[in-house]
Design an enzyme around this catalytic site. Sequence first.
Site, PDB file in Angstrom:
ATOM      1  N   ASP A 119      47.749  -2.779 -26.727  1.00 39.36           N
ATOM      2  CA  ASP A 119      48.876  -1.883 -26.994  1.00 39.36           C
ATOM      3  C   ASP A 119      50.131  -2.728 -27.191  1.00 39.36           C
ATOM      4  O   ASP A 119      50.226  -3.830 -26.650  1.00 39.36           O
ATOM      5  CB  ASP A 119      49.078  -0.919 -25.801  1.00 39.36           C
ATOM      6  CG  ASP A 119      49.617   0.440 -26.241  1.00 39.36           C
ATOM      7  OD1 ASP A 119      50.726   0.455 -26.794  1.00 39.36           O
ATOM      8  OD2 ASP A 119      48.937   1.460 -26.023  1.00 39.36           O
ATOM      9  N   ASP A 154      50.441  -5.990 -31.250  1.00 38.58           N
ATOM     10  CA  ASP A 154      50.605  -5.038 -32.343  1.00 38.58           C
ATOM     11  C   ASP A 154      49.357  -5.152 -33.228  1.00 38.58           C
ATOM     12  O   ASP A 154      49.094  -6.227 -33.784  1.00 38.58           O
ATOM     13  CB  ASP A 154      51.879  -5.433 -33.118  1.00 38.58           C
ATOM     14  CG  ASP A 154      52.149  -4.521 -34.306  1.00 38.58           C
ATOM     15  OD1 ASP A 154      51.228  -3.786 -34.722  1.00 38.58           O
ATOM     16  OD2 ASP A 154      53.272  -4.569 -34.822  1.00 38.58           O
ATOM     17  N   TYR A 157      34.282   0.991 -45.254  1.00 31.92           N
ATOM     18  CA  TYR A 157      33.553  -0.002 -44.444  1.00 31.92           C
ATOM     19  C   TYR A 157      32.141   0.491 -44.134  1.00 31.92           C
ATOM     20  O   TYR A 157      31.203  -0.299 -44.084  1.00 31.92           O
ATOM     21  CB  TYR A 157      34.314  -0.305 -43.141  1.00 31.92           C
ATOM     22  CG  TYR A 157      35.230  -1.496 -43.287  1.00 31.92           C
ATOM     23  CD1 TYR A 157      36.359  -1.441 -44.087  1.00 31.92           C
ATOM     24  CD2 TYR A 157      34.945  -2.693 -42.632  1.00 31.92           C
ATOM     25  CE1 TYR A 157      37.186  -2.532 -44.237  1.00 31.92           C
ATOM     26  CE2 TYR A 157      35.772  -3.799 -42.781  1.00 31.92           C
ATOM     27  CZ  TYR A 157      36.890  -3.714 -43.585  1.00 31.92           C
ATOM     28  OH  TYR A 157      37.707  -4.800 -43.734  1.00 31.92           O
ATOM     29  N   TYR A 193      52.442  10.306 -41.185  1.00 28.82           N
ATOM     30  CA  TYR A 193      51.310  10.374 -40.248  1.00 28.82           C
ATOM     31  C   TYR A 193      50.059  10.893 -40.964  1.00 28.82           C
ATOM     32  O   TYR A 193      48.998  10.278 -40.910  1.00 28.82           O
ATOM     33  CB  TYR A 193      51.688  11.293 -39.098  1.00 28.82           C
ATOM     34  CG  TYR A 193      50.671  11.394 -37.983  1.00 28.82           C
ATOM     35  CD1 TYR A 193      50.301  10.277 -37.244  1.00 28.82           C
ATOM     36  CD2 TYR A 193      50.092  12.616 -37.655  1.00 28.82           C
ATOM     37  CE1 TYR A 193      49.389  10.371 -36.206  1.00 28.82           C
ATOM     38  CE2 TYR A 193      49.176  12.726 -36.614  1.00 28.82           C
ATOM     39  CZ  TYR A 193      48.827  11.598 -35.889  1.00 28.82           C
ATOM     40  OH  TYR A 193      47.928  11.708 -34.863  1.00 28.82           O
ATOM     41  N   GLY A 248      53.237   3.870 -26.088  1.00 32.94           N
ATOM     42  CA  GLY A 248      52.413   3.826 -24.873  1.00 32.94           C
ATOM     43  C   GLY A 248      53.234   3.357 -23.683  1.00 32.94           C
ATOM     44  O   GLY A 248      54.411   3.003 -23.823  1.00 32.94           O
ATOM     45  N   ARG A 258      56.545  17.048 -28.079  1.00 33.70           N
ATOM     46  CA  ARG A 258      55.484  18.033 -28.299  1.00 33.70           C
ATOM     47  C   ARG A 258      55.783  19.298 -27.510  1.00 33.70           C
ATOM     48  O   ARG A 258      56.512  19.266 -26.514  1.00 33.70           O
ATOM     49  CB  ARG A 258      54.140  17.489 -27.841  1.00 33.70           C
ATOM     50  CG  ARG A 258      53.550  16.438 -28.748  1.00 33.70           C
ATOM     51  CD  ARG A 258      52.115  16.274 -28.336  1.00 33.70           C
ATOM     52  NE  ARG A 258      51.442  15.238 -29.098  1.00 33.70           N
ATOM     53  CZ  ARG A 258      51.191  14.041 -28.607  1.00 33.70           C
ATOM     54  NH1 ARG A 258      51.583  13.719 -27.394  1.00 33.70           N
ATOM     55  NH2 ARG A 258      50.548  13.164 -29.340  1.00 33.70           N
ATOM     56  N   PHE A 309      48.492   8.069 -24.098  1.00 28.52           N
ATOM     57  CA  PHE A 309      47.949   9.243 -23.400  1.00 28.52           C
ATOM     58  C   PHE A 309      46.420   9.270 -23.512  1.00 28.52           C
ATOM     59  O   PHE A 309      45.700   9.224 -22.494  1.00 28.52           O
ATOM     60  CB  PHE A 309      48.598  10.488 -24.019  1.00 28.52           C
ATOM     61  CG  PHE A 309      47.926  11.789 -23.725  1.00 28.52           C
ATOM     62  CD1 PHE A 309      47.544  12.138 -22.437  1.00 28.52           C
ATOM     63  CD2 PHE A 309      47.691  12.702 -24.761  1.00 28.52           C
ATOM     64  CE1 PHE A 309      46.934  13.364 -22.180  1.00 28.52           C
ATOM     65  CE2 PHE A 309      47.093  13.920 -24.508  1.00 28.52           C
ATOM     66  CZ  PHE A 309      46.699  14.246 -23.217  1.00 28.52           C
TER      67      PHE A 309
HETATM   68  N1  UDP Z   1      57.321  23.482 -30.811  1.00 28.78           N
HETATM   69  C1  UDP Z   1      58.277  24.352 -30.316  1.00 28.78           C
HETATM   70  N2  UDP Z   1      59.222  23.848 -29.459  1.00 28.78           N
HETATM   71  C2  UDP Z   1      59.251  22.539 -29.067  1.00 28.78           C
HETATM   72  C3  UDP Z   1      58.281  21.669 -29.555  1.00 28.78           C
HETATM   73  C4  UDP Z   1      57.320  22.177 -30.443  1.00 28.78           C
HETATM   74  O1  UDP Z   1      58.275  25.540 -30.629  1.00 28.78           O
HETATM   75  O2  UDP Z   1      60.172  22.180 -28.285  1.00 28.78           O
HETATM   76  C5  UDP Z   1      56.314  24.011 -31.741  1.00 28.78           C
HETATM   77  C6  UDP Z   1      56.181  23.212 -33.028  1.00 28.78           C
HETATM   78  O3  UDP Z   1      57.088  23.655 -33.995  1.00 28.78           O
HETATM   79  C7  UDP Z   1      54.746  23.507 -33.420  1.00 28.78           C
HETATM   80  C8  UDP Z   1      54.033  23.718 -32.077  1.00 28.78           C
HETATM   81  O4  UDP Z   1      55.054  23.953 -31.116  1.00 28.78           O
HETATM   82  O5  UDP Z   1      54.670  24.694 -34.157  1.00 28.78           O
HETATM   83  C9  UDP Z   1      53.218  22.527 -31.620  1.00 28.78           C
HETATM   84  O6  UDP Z   1      54.032  21.412 -31.748  1.00 28.78           O
HETATM   85  P1  UDP Z   1      53.587  19.966 -31.268  1.00 28.78           P
HETATM   86  O7  UDP Z   1      54.725  19.062 -31.540  1.00 28.78           O
HETATM   87  O8  UDP Z   1      53.083  20.051 -29.877  1.00 28.78           O
HETATM   88  O9  UDP Z   1      52.353  19.567 -32.163  1.00 28.78           O
HETATM   89  P2  UDP Z   1      51.934  19.800 -33.699  1.00 28.78           P
HETATM   90  O10 UDP Z   1      50.787  20.726 -33.568  1.00 28.78           O
HETATM   91  O11 UDP Z   1      53.051  20.439 -34.478  1.00 28.78           O
HETATM   92  O12 UDP Z   1      51.587  18.467 -34.191  1.00 28.78           O
END
Ligand code: UDP
Length: 319
Positions: free
Chosen positions: A34, A59, A162, A148, A39, A189, A14
């Site tokens: 990539d 990779d 570095y 992560y 991706g 997300r 993205f």
């Molecule tokens: N979230 C949600 N429903 C979904 C996906 C995510 O309520 O289907 C919530 C998630 O729990 C978080 C927020 O939305 O509190 C943002 O989530 P995202 O995965 O976008 O990114 P994060 O900021 O958590 O890395």
Amino acid sequence: MTTPVVLITGGAGFLGSHLSDRFLAEGYEVICMDNLLTGSLRNIEHLSTESRFHYVDQDVTEFIHVPGRLDAVLHFASPASPIDYLEYPIQTLKVGSLGTHKALGLAHAKGARFLLASTSECYGDPLVHPQTEDYWGNVNPVGPRGVYDEAKRFAEAMTMGYHRYHGLQSRIVRIFNTYGPRMRLNDGRALPAFMGQALRGEPITVFGDGSQTRSFCYVSDLVDGLWRLLNSEEPYPTNIGNPREMTILEFAKQVVELTGSASELTFLDLPEDDPKVRQPDITKARKILGWEPKVLLEDGLNTTLEYFRGCPEFAGVKA
Ligand code: UDP
């Protein structure tokens, strides 16, 4: 005049694909690397006839060989959504650690500038709000997000290593929630999930009671901040994100309204270690980069919605 050359790891992702567009527009030759774990070639297919664009399937946790000169290395390869790093925990740890080491070694060997894509996840579930760069964070190393968060924290430490030991010209950006066209519909997300559900007329899955907050930055604003940061002299981490904060419940309602969907909200369990608040303090970026976001949430959401409507999954759907 010689054409500057940039290597973008994760270039078919993205953010990587939008960076490719920007660096081509700035006159660069772009080497996009990539392995397509998360991706997609679809993100860069519009660049396939561009003579200054080259795609390399590799990779980055393996030895990276790039012939010729390099002026900049942008290390953006990594699974980057909670669903992705839960599915690929080892790859996430490897690309943040081994991949960062390889990308740093390459930048050092070529005398290139280096930009590390770090993350607001370095702050974990923050106890300081909004988050300033001098906050060290509240991260659970052994929770599901630890793969992560800790990989990126290690990557920051290695980049500073570095910089200090080799004098590498390095930059570190802490990226806050960013959205826009070319997000993956199924990356889990909030934004793609909500838009996909709204377009399909399915229930909108709000996790927890939706009171957790996030602050969403449109991708063109982010890319502009990255461009400025790379060209600055700042080696320490810099937040780039949009300070407009909202609850996830508000965000879900806004997406439903925008799509005109009849979808209802449904409340599911909050994932483990989901940060309760998140908002960037961008005082530093304002001061040293003269940067702040410009795109209104409403405008950015509309553009993103148009993109999703055009995806093959929604051909003919009229929510
Ligand atoms: N979230 C949600 N429903 C979904 C996906 C995510 O309520 O289907 C919530 C998630 O729990 C978080 C927020 O939305 O509190 C943002 O989530 P995202 O995965 O976008 O990114 P994060 O900021 O958590 O890395």
